[in-house]
Write a protein that holds these residues in place. Structure first.
Motif, PDB file in Angstrom:
ATOM      1  N   GLY A 119      19.486 -34.176 -47.096  1.00  0.00           N
ATOM      2  CA  GLY A 119      18.896 -34.373 -45.772  1.00  0.00           C
ATOM      3  C   GLY A 119      19.401 -33.409 -44.720  1.00  0.00           C
ATOM      4  N   ARG A 120      20.246 -32.449 -45.126  1.00  0.00           N
ATOM      5  CA  ARG A 120      20.823 -31.520 -44.151  1.00  0.00           C
ATOM      6  C   ARG A 120      20.468 -30.091 -44.558  1.00  0.00           C
ATOM      7  NH1 ARG A 120      25.883 -28.800 -43.214  1.00  0.00           N
ATOM      8  NH2 ARG A 120      26.574 -29.340 -45.307  1.00  0.00           N
ATOM      9  N   GLN A 121      19.772 -29.374 -43.658  1.00  0.00           N
ATOM     10  CA  GLN A 121      19.445 -27.985 -43.946  1.00  0.00           C
ATOM     11  C   GLN A 121      20.701 -27.120 -43.833  1.00  0.00           C
ATOM     12  OE1 GLN A 121      15.967 -27.713 -41.109  1.00  0.00           O
ATOM     13  NE2 GLN A 121      15.028 -26.793 -42.907  1.00  0.00           N
ATOM     14  N   LYS A 122      20.822 -26.151 -44.721  1.00  0.00           N
ATOM     15  CA  LYS A 122      22.003 -25.286 -44.751  1.00  0.00           C
ATOM     16  C   LYS A 122      21.571 -23.837 -44.577  1.00  0.00           C
ATOM     17  CE  LYS A 122      24.232 -28.277 -48.220  1.00  0.00           C
ATOM     18  NZ  LYS A 122      23.057 -29.032 -48.678  1.00  0.00           N
ATOM     19  N   TYR A 123      22.448 -23.059 -43.944  1.00  0.00           N
ATOM     20  CA  TYR A 123      22.226 -21.623 -43.838  1.00  0.00           C
ATOM     21  C   TYR A 123      22.550 -20.945 -45.169  1.00  0.00           C
ATOM     22  CZ  TYR A 123      21.922 -21.545 -38.679  1.00  0.00           C
ATOM     23  OH  TYR A 123      21.544 -21.706 -37.375  1.00  0.00           O
ATOM     24  N   VAL A 124      21.674 -20.000 -45.546  1.00  0.00           N
ATOM     25  CA  VAL A 124      21.891 -19.175 -46.732  1.00  0.00           C
ATOM     26  C   VAL A 124      21.596 -17.730 -46.330  1.00  0.00           C
ATOM     27  CG1 VAL A 124      21.097 -18.665 -49.079  1.00  0.00           C
ATOM     28  CG2 VAL A 124      21.232 -21.045 -48.310  1.00  0.00           C
ATOM     29  N   PRO A 125      22.448 -16.755 -46.700  1.00  0.00           N
ATOM     30  CA  PRO A 125      22.180 -15.357 -46.325  1.00  0.00           C
ATOM     31  C   PRO A 125      20.834 -14.860 -46.859  1.00  0.00           C
ATOM     32  CG  PRO A 125      24.431 -15.601 -47.121  1.00  0.00           C
ATOM     33  CD  PRO A 125      23.741 -16.897 -47.398  1.00  0.00           C
ATOM     34  N   PHE A 126      20.131 -14.084 -46.038  1.00  0.00           N
ATOM     35  CA  PHE A 126      18.840 -13.494 -46.404  1.00  0.00           C
ATOM     36  C   PHE A 126      18.912 -12.011 -46.068  1.00  0.00           C
ATOM     37  CE2 PHE A 126      14.504 -12.143 -45.743  1.00  0.00           C
ATOM     38  CZ  PHE A 126      13.733 -12.884 -46.639  1.00  0.00           C
ATOM     39  N   THR A 127      18.578 -11.159 -47.036  1.00  0.00           N
ATOM     40  CA  THR A 127      18.614  -9.714 -46.816  1.00  0.00           C
ATOM     41  C   THR A 127      17.305  -9.096 -47.288  1.00  0.00           C
ATOM     42  OG1 THR A 127      19.511  -9.164 -48.992  1.00  0.00           O
ATOM     43  CG2 THR A 127      21.107  -9.760 -47.277  1.00  0.00           C
ATOM     44  N   ARG A 128      17.207  -7.800 -47.144  1.00  0.00           N
ATOM     45  CA  ARG A 128      16.007  -7.090 -47.636  1.00  0.00           C
ATOM     46  C   ARG A 128      15.827  -7.341 -49.135  1.00  0.00           C
ATOM     47  NH1 ARG A 128      13.418  -1.931 -47.383  1.00  0.00           N
ATOM     48  NH2 ARG A 128      11.415  -2.346 -48.402  1.00  0.00           N
ATOM     49  N   HIS A 129      16.929  -7.498 -49.850  1.00  0.00           N
ATOM     50  CA  HIS A 129      16.852  -7.772 -51.281  1.00  0.00           C
ATOM     51  C   HIS A 129      16.058  -9.055 -51.545  1.00  0.00           C
ATOM     52  CE1 HIS A 129      18.266  -9.303 -55.223  1.00  0.00           C
ATOM     53  NE2 HIS A 129      18.290  -8.027 -55.544  1.00  0.00           N
ATOM     54  N   SER A 130      16.189 -10.055 -50.670  1.00  0.00           N
ATOM     55  CA  SER A 130      15.465 -11.314 -50.837  1.00  0.00           C
ATOM     56  C   SER A 130      13.955 -11.085 -50.794  1.00  0.00           C
ATOM     57  CB  SER A 130      15.882 -12.314 -49.752  1.00  0.00           C
ATOM     58  OG  SER A 130      17.290 -12.421 -49.646  1.00  0.00           O
ATOM     59  N   SER A 131      13.495 -10.300 -49.823  1.00  0.00           N
ATOM     60  CA  SER A 131      12.058 -10.015 -49.712  1.00  0.00           C
ATOM     61  C   SER A 131      11.574  -9.168 -50.875  1.00  0.00           C
ATOM     62  CB  SER A 131      11.758  -9.287 -48.397  1.00  0.00           C
ATOM     63  OG  SER A 131      11.943 -10.148 -47.302  1.00  0.00           O
ATOM     64  N   ARG A 132      12.396  -8.228 -51.295  1.00  0.00           N
ATOM     65  CA  ARG A 132      11.978  -7.328 -52.373  1.00  0.00           C
ATOM     66  C   ARG A 132      11.851  -8.059 -53.699  1.00  0.00           C
ATOM     67  NH1 ARG A 132      15.701  -2.062 -51.918  1.00  0.00           N
ATOM     68  NH2 ARG A 132      14.128  -1.135 -53.285  1.00  0.00           N
ATOM     69  N   THR A 133      12.777  -8.983 -53.982  1.00  0.00           N
ATOM     70  CA  THR A 133      12.659  -9.734 -55.231  1.00  0.00           C
ATOM     71  C   THR A 133      11.477 -10.702 -55.174  1.00  0.00           C
ATOM     72  OG1 THR A 133      14.332 -11.307 -54.440  1.00  0.00           O
ATOM     73  CG2 THR A 133      15.071  -9.571 -55.932  1.00  0.00           C
TER      74      THR A 133
END
Length: 610
Positions: free
Chosen positions: A123-137
């Motif tokens: 029930g709790r949203q968590k921060y997770v790192p997002f980079t250009r690699h995330s969009s590319r994959t």
């Protein structure tokens, strides 16, 4: 295959390369799958060499010169020295990043964007790192999956996709970083536009519809434009199956308004009020009385048959329906089948906010039989072997973890075995190291040298009061039994459900919440409640019911629209419809307040334990 060859190809495909040649894309994947063990070692080396200066890695690896250590030796050092981690272990680092600390904490390069997880587990949203690699994959897996789908279900170049996709607003953290859902970041990226150009298939809706921030207005516009382009639509898609079911439920309500708008080239000002969204739609549509009348006639027919076969009737050239249909989306499968009739349902690929994991290489497989071939270049994967405790003999054993599993030491991808269940552990390019994902999967077999996974359940999503342990999968089987009885006895439909382990009243007991469609006698609900209570096969539950250390199952019937209120609660807390998953088990007080306020009837099982 030499490392430098597939590293070069990785660059091409991540940028949407190969000039749309599906065969080359699949050949690339077959190459890395054939050598998955070696590719995994190389992937880990790439991650560590890119990020070895990060504070978190230095804490565990010290002054090891990763640039000059042999790949296999580095893999051994890494898995020996760096401990398994959960989000709680990384949270202080991520919070420092969110607060604006630009020093290399988890990655060598500064992280400028953070994703919010769905919060389904606790029930709790968590921060997770997002980079250009995330969009590319994301682009890469979409391109690869499309190549496999086109072999089975070829689509017309230049066609349209009716995509029910939604983006929430990107916000800023205290330190000035962009934050939002992973889907929001992806829809705002250049990779999203590249995907359409490379696949030569375009979404019906413009950006202003996707990013409106009001899912009801976006849904109406998606439907209007999908109907406007009805003969050009090649397939129907969404991130999760829930979004498609929700959209067609809206169509059942608004079809007359939609037909009027198509006839007159207009956009209902009562339903869609956002100026930018209105303009983007009105710039596309024009009066089409013939199309409006044809759709009106079809909808009148569909209404008489409970909207059975809605999709092929309204979109006659659609080849399939494409969405994530596993895990918590499984309950919507039956409704999708109803809408799709004999149109194929194709399960989308397997991933999480943290990383993409596997691709569906057999699109013709039914959603309940789908497997996902792990892509060994995306992240470094480890697998913790899991064994459910022996239900008959070990229900009091302390060797089982609090999730009802006994664990072994993690193994690399190259050492997994068919038929064994595992929890996935990720090491990513975005700064997660030996991160326990919490997903339970089973190895169904292999594609070349890479495992094909069945998703089993989320490990933490369990009902438990004392020695009982029931997973999301166990709960689904129990609810299926009750829903079948409901349909058989009352011809009523289960719309959605969730559950809760109530320990405030002793003895504690399970509560299952149902929203249903149809008129049902109390006696049928009582029978459904008894049937579900008797259907739990977990030995700990059976023993506890027998000794009355767990009380009778409680079935709560909810007013219509309750799960829409839960969706609105989720969106009001910064979520996006594209990311929404109904939690199958919850202890979140916000959700419980909604559920209990909307309960109209309660029933308790009168099952006499054996």
């Amino acid at each position: 295959m030499e490392p430098e060859i597939h590293n070069a190809d990785i660059g091409k495909i991540m940028d949407g390369g190969f000039d749309g040649d599906d065969n080359k894309v699949i050949d690339w994947f077959n190459g890395v799958a054939e050598n998955a063990g070696r590719v995994q070692t190389e992937t880990l080396c790439r991650i560590l060499k890119l990020n070895y200066g990060a504070e978190y890695l230095r804490k565990w690896l010290g002054d090891i010169d990763v640039e000059n250590v042999d790949g296999c030796a580095l893999e051994t050092l890494y898995t020996t020295l760096v401990p398994l981690a959960t989000h709680a272990d990384l949270e202080s680092y991520i919070q420092r990043i969110a607060n604006g600390d630009k020093s290399p904490l988890l990655t060598q390069q500064p992280i400028t964007t953070l994703s919010l997880s769905s919060g389904t587990t606790d029930g709790r949203q968590k921060y997770v790192p997002f980079t250009r690699h995330s969009s590319r994959t994301t682009l890469q897996i979409f391109r690869l999956a499309a190549a496999y789908r086109s072999r089975v279900y070829p689509i017309k170049e230049g066609g349209r996709i009716l995509e029910f996709i939604y983006s929430s607003k990107q916000k800023q953290t205290e330190g000035g970083l962009k934050s939002g859902t992973a889907t929001t970041h992806y829809f705002a990226s250049k990779e999203f536009k590249t995907r359409q150009e490379k696949t030569k298939c375009y979404t019906c809706s413009p950006e202003a519809v996707i990013t409106s921030g009001d899912y009801k207005q976006s849904t109406y516009c998606h439907l209007l434009l999908g109907l406007f382009y009805s003969n050009q639509v090649e397939f129907i898609a969404s991130t999760f199956a829930y979004s498609i079911v929700q959209a067609f439920t809206s169509l059942e309500e608004h079809w007359r308004d939609l037909c009027i708008d198509i006839k007159h080239g207009n956009l209902n000002s009562r339903i869609v009020t956002i100026p930018k969204t209105r303009k983007s739609v009105l710039d596309i549509i024009f009066p089409n009385p013939c199309l409006g009348s044809r759709i009106e006639a079809i909808c009148e027919e569909l209404e008489q048959v409970e909207w059975y076969g809605l999709i092929p009737k309204l979109w006659p050239n659609a080849k399939y329906v494409y969405s994530i249909m596993t895990g918590s989306m499984q309950p919507y499968h039956k409704k999708l089948l109803h809408y799709a009739r004999d149109l194929p349902l194709v399960s989308a690929d397997y991933g999480s906010t943290e990383s993409w994991i596997g691709v569906n290489i057999n699109p013709s497989a039914a959603p309940e039989n789908v497997t996902f071939a792990v892509i060994p270049t995306f992240s470094y994967y480890e697998f913790i072997p899991l064994h459910r405790y022996n239900r008959e003999d070990c229900c009091y054993s302390t060797s089982a973890t609090d999730n009802g599993y006994i664990e072994e030491e993690p193994v690399p991808l190259s050492r997994v075995k068919a038929g064994q269940q595992y929890e996935i552990v990720l090491t990513t390019f975005t700064g997660l190291y030996r991160y326990r994902l919490g997903d339970v999967v089973e190895v169904a077999g292999f594609h070349k040298g890479t495992p094909k996974l069945n998703f089993v359940c989320r490990r933490k999503l369990i009902l438990t009061i004392n020695i009982d342990k029931n997973t999301e999968q166990d709960l689904q089987l129990v609810v299926d039994k009750g829903a079948q009885l409901l349909m058989r006895k009352a011809k009523a439909e289960l719309v959605d459900f969730t559950s809760h382990a109530n320990i405030e009243i002793q003895p504690g007991h399970y509560v299952i919440y149902w929203e249903i469609k149809g008129n049902v006698d109390r006696s049928v609900f009582e029978e459904c409640c008894r049937e579900m209570d008797a259907s739990f096969v977990d030995h700990g539950y059976v023993v506890s019911r027998r000794t009355n250390s767990i009380g009778p199952l409680e079935l709560c019937i909810l007013e219509r629209g309750t799960f829409m209120k839960i969706l609105e609660h989720f969106i009001g807390n910064g979520g996006a419809l594209s990311q929404f998953k109904t939690p199958r088990c919850t202890s979140d007080q916000g959700l419980l307040t909604i559920l209990n306020a909307c309960t109209t009837q309660k029933f308790y099982s009168n099952m006499a334990p054996d």
